[in-house]
Write an enzyme that holds these catalytic residues in place. Structure first.
Site, short mmCIF file in Angstrom:
data_model
loop_
_atom_site.label_atom_id
_atom_site.label_comp_id
_atom_site.label_asym_id
_atom_site.label_seq_id
_atom_site.Cartn_x
_atom_site.Cartn_y
_atom_site.Cartn_z
N ARG A 125 0.87 -1.19 0.00
CA ARG A 125 0.00 0.00 0.00
C ARG A 125 0.89 1.22 0.00
O ARG A 125 1.63 1.47 0.95
CB ARG A 125 -0.92 0.00 1.23
CG ARG A 125 -1.63 1.31 1.43
CD ARG A 125 -2.73 1.24 2.46
NE ARG A 125 -3.88 0.49 1.95
CZ ARG A 125 -5.06 0.42 2.55
NH1 ARG A 125 -5.26 1.06 3.68
NH2 ARG A 125 -6.04 -0.28 2.03
N HIS A 131 -7.71 0.86 -6.40
CA HIS A 131 -7.83 -0.09 -5.29
C HIS A 131 -8.43 -1.39 -5.86
O HIS A 131 -9.57 -1.74 -5.58
CB HIS A 131 -8.70 0.51 -4.19
CG HIS A 131 -8.57 -0.15 -2.85
ND1 HIS A 131 -7.71 -1.21 -2.59
CD2 HIS A 131 -9.19 0.11 -1.66
CE1 HIS A 131 -7.82 -1.56 -1.33
NE2 HIS A 131 -8.72 -0.79 -0.74
N GLN A 137 -10.03 -4.24 -3.68
CA GLN A 137 -11.35 -3.89 -3.17
C GLN A 137 -12.42 -4.23 -4.21
O GLN A 137 -13.48 -4.76 -3.89
CB GLN A 137 -11.37 -2.38 -2.87
CG GLN A 137 -12.68 -1.91 -2.26
CD GLN A 137 -12.91 -2.48 -0.87
OE1 GLN A 137 -12.05 -2.36 -0.02
NE2 GLN A 137 -14.06 -3.11 -0.64
N ASP A 151 -18.04 6.19 -0.57
CA ASP A 151 -16.75 6.05 0.13
C ASP A 151 -16.56 7.31 0.97
O ASP A 151 -17.27 8.31 0.77
CB ASP A 151 -15.63 5.88 -0.92
CG ASP A 151 -14.30 5.44 -0.31
OD1 ASP A 151 -14.23 5.24 0.92
OD2 ASP A 151 -13.32 5.33 -1.07
N CYS A 201 -16.34 0.60 0.92
CA CYS A 201 -15.13 -0.19 1.16
C CYS A 201 -14.72 -0.17 2.63
O CYS A 201 -13.99 -1.05 3.08
CB CYS A 201 -13.99 0.30 0.28
SG CYS A 201 -13.45 1.98 0.66
N ARG A 250 -13.01 -9.37 1.25
CA ARG A 250 -11.61 -9.03 0.95
C ARG A 250 -10.74 -10.28 1.10
O ARG A 250 -9.86 -10.55 0.29
CB ARG A 250 -11.11 -7.92 1.88
CG ARG A 250 -11.75 -6.56 1.67
CD ARG A 250 -11.37 -5.96 0.32
NE ARG A 250 -9.94 -5.82 0.17
CZ ARG A 250 -9.22 -4.79 0.63
NH1 ARG A 250 -9.83 -3.79 1.23
NH2 ARG A 250 -7.91 -4.73 0.44
N1 CP Z 1 -11.17 -0.97 2.47
C1 CP Z 1 -9.89 -0.94 2.87
O1 CP Z 1 -8.96 -1.06 2.07
O2 CP Z 1 -9.74 -0.82 4.22
P1 CP Z 1 -8.35 -0.58 5.00
O3 CP Z 1 -7.88 0.80 4.64
O4 CP Z 1 -8.69 -0.72 6.44
O5 CP Z 1 -7.38 -1.62 4.53
N1 NVA Z 2 -10.75 6.07 -0.80
C1 NVA Z 2 -10.25 5.64 0.47
C2 NVA Z 2 -10.26 4.15 0.55
C3 NVA Z 2 -9.80 3.59 1.86
C4 NVA Z 2 -9.80 2.09 1.89
C5 NVA Z 2 -8.86 6.17 0.70
O1 NVA Z 2 -8.07 6.17 -0.25
O2 NVA Z 2 -8.54 6.59 1.82
#
Ligand code: CP
Ligand code: NVA
Length: 320
Positions: free
Chosen positions: A111, A138, A141, A229, A268, A296
């Site tokens: 990430r 993502h 997701q 989101d 998500c 997930r």
């Molecule tokens: N939806 C998601 O990716 O959650 P986290 O940021 O907790 O991994």
């Molecule tokens: N759009 C959000 C998703 C988190 C899982 C972010 O990037 O923070």
């Protein structure tokens, strides 16, 4: 020790795969999930004797835990490092980091906000690299979301999906998926937070059925699924302004009135209850958010099984 792989596959974006490949990953996920549920434990071990490092530059609950559990249940061994402790992109080049990590482990799940750097890492790694979220996309997701939609409603190909909120990484992956699977995607965002024009024109050139507007009520009309989101994604700075501009985009019971009776709501997570979504929706009968979070785990098993060579045939799952 050098792990030799003849050919490695990365999972960086939905757009990188054909519909058939994505469907194979989803079918693997469904098969592995069903076997886990029927026997009470996982019998599928495509990651046996493999070590996968998880690298996090940003916080995470779902990605962190679901990958950890998925890797273990598939027979592998997870390691975790944070971007801070390795000073990713600072102590040495991203390419050298990729080369070194590839000497220790069999795969990298990462990430990091910078998508170009993630591509750079994948280019120089000799082991599979999985995108655990960037500022751009993502894709893990999305695979969990499609799995959830198909469990709760039906085939994604004929779905009428609505996105309500700002444009962000999750929406970009939905736009790419619309081009692959052919479902209808109606997007409502404020003008300031509309999707990137390049990704939209790519999707439309690839046959995606996407409508774009600013009215959330128009987007959710006849929807099978409404998605939102958080209004402030990781790396966003203008929190107060965003929250003000996005207020009319809250997903609540009033908004859902024009959707189909069976409509599901996906998010998500993490959610900011009372902003983009109400408690009534989160905890009500339309909510699919906790199935989505669970999926997930299963979706990522499908992705990893595919990257490490598993395929399905009439006899079941075939491992290399
Ligand atoms: N939806 C998601 O990716 O959650 P986290 O940021 O907790 O991994
Ligand atoms: N759009 C959000 C998703 C988190 C899982 C972010 O990037 O923070």
């Amino acid at each position: 020790m050098v792990y030799l792989m003849t050919k490695k596959l990365d999972f960086i974006d939905i757009a990188d795969f054909s519909k058939e490949e994505l469907r194979e990953m989803l079918n693997l996920a469904k098969a592995v999930k069903a076997r886990r549920q029927s026997v009470g434990s996982s019998q599928d071990k495509p990651l046996k004797n493999k070590k996968i490092v998880m690298v996090f530059e940003q916080p995470s609950l779902r990605t962190r835990m679901s990958f950890d559990v998925a890797i273990r249940e598939l027979g592998g061994e997870p390691l975790m490092v944070t971007g801070q402790e390795i000073e990713l992109g600072e102590r040495e080049s991203i390419a050298d980091t990729a080369r070194v990590m590839s000497r220790y482990v069999n795969g990298i799940m990462i990430r990091m906000l910078n998508h170009t750097q993630l591509r750079e890492l994948a280019k120089h790694a000799t082991v599979p690299v999985i995108n655990g979220l960037t500022k751009t996309s993502h894709p893990c997701q999305l695979m969990a979301d499609i799995l959830t939609y198909e469990e709760r409603v039906g085939p994604i190909e004929t779905a009428n999906i609505a996105w309500v909120g700002d444009s962000n990484n999750v929406l970009t992956s939905w736009i790419e998926a619309a081009a692959k699977f052919g479902f209808t995607l109606n997007i409502a965002t404020p003008l300031q937070y509309a999707p990137n024009a390049n990704i939209l024109s790519w999707a439309k050139a690839n046959g995606a059925k996407i409508s774009l507007g600013t009215d959330p009520y128009a987007a959710v009309k006849n929807a099978d699924c409404v998605i939102t989101d958080c209004w402030v994604s990781m790396g966003d700075k203008d929190e107060d302004e965003r929250t003000k501009i996005l207020r009319p985009y809250q997903v609540n019971m009033q908004l859902l009135a024009g959707s189909k009776p069976h409509v599901i709501v996906m998010h998500c997570l993490p959610a900011t209850r009372g902003e983009e979504v109400t408690d009534e929706i989160m905890d009500g009968p339309h909510s699919a958010v906790f199935d989505e979070a669970e999926n997930r785990l299963h979706a990522q098993k499908g992705i990893m099984a595919f990257l490490w060579g598993a395929r399905l045939n009439n006899d079941g799952i075939i491992y290399p």
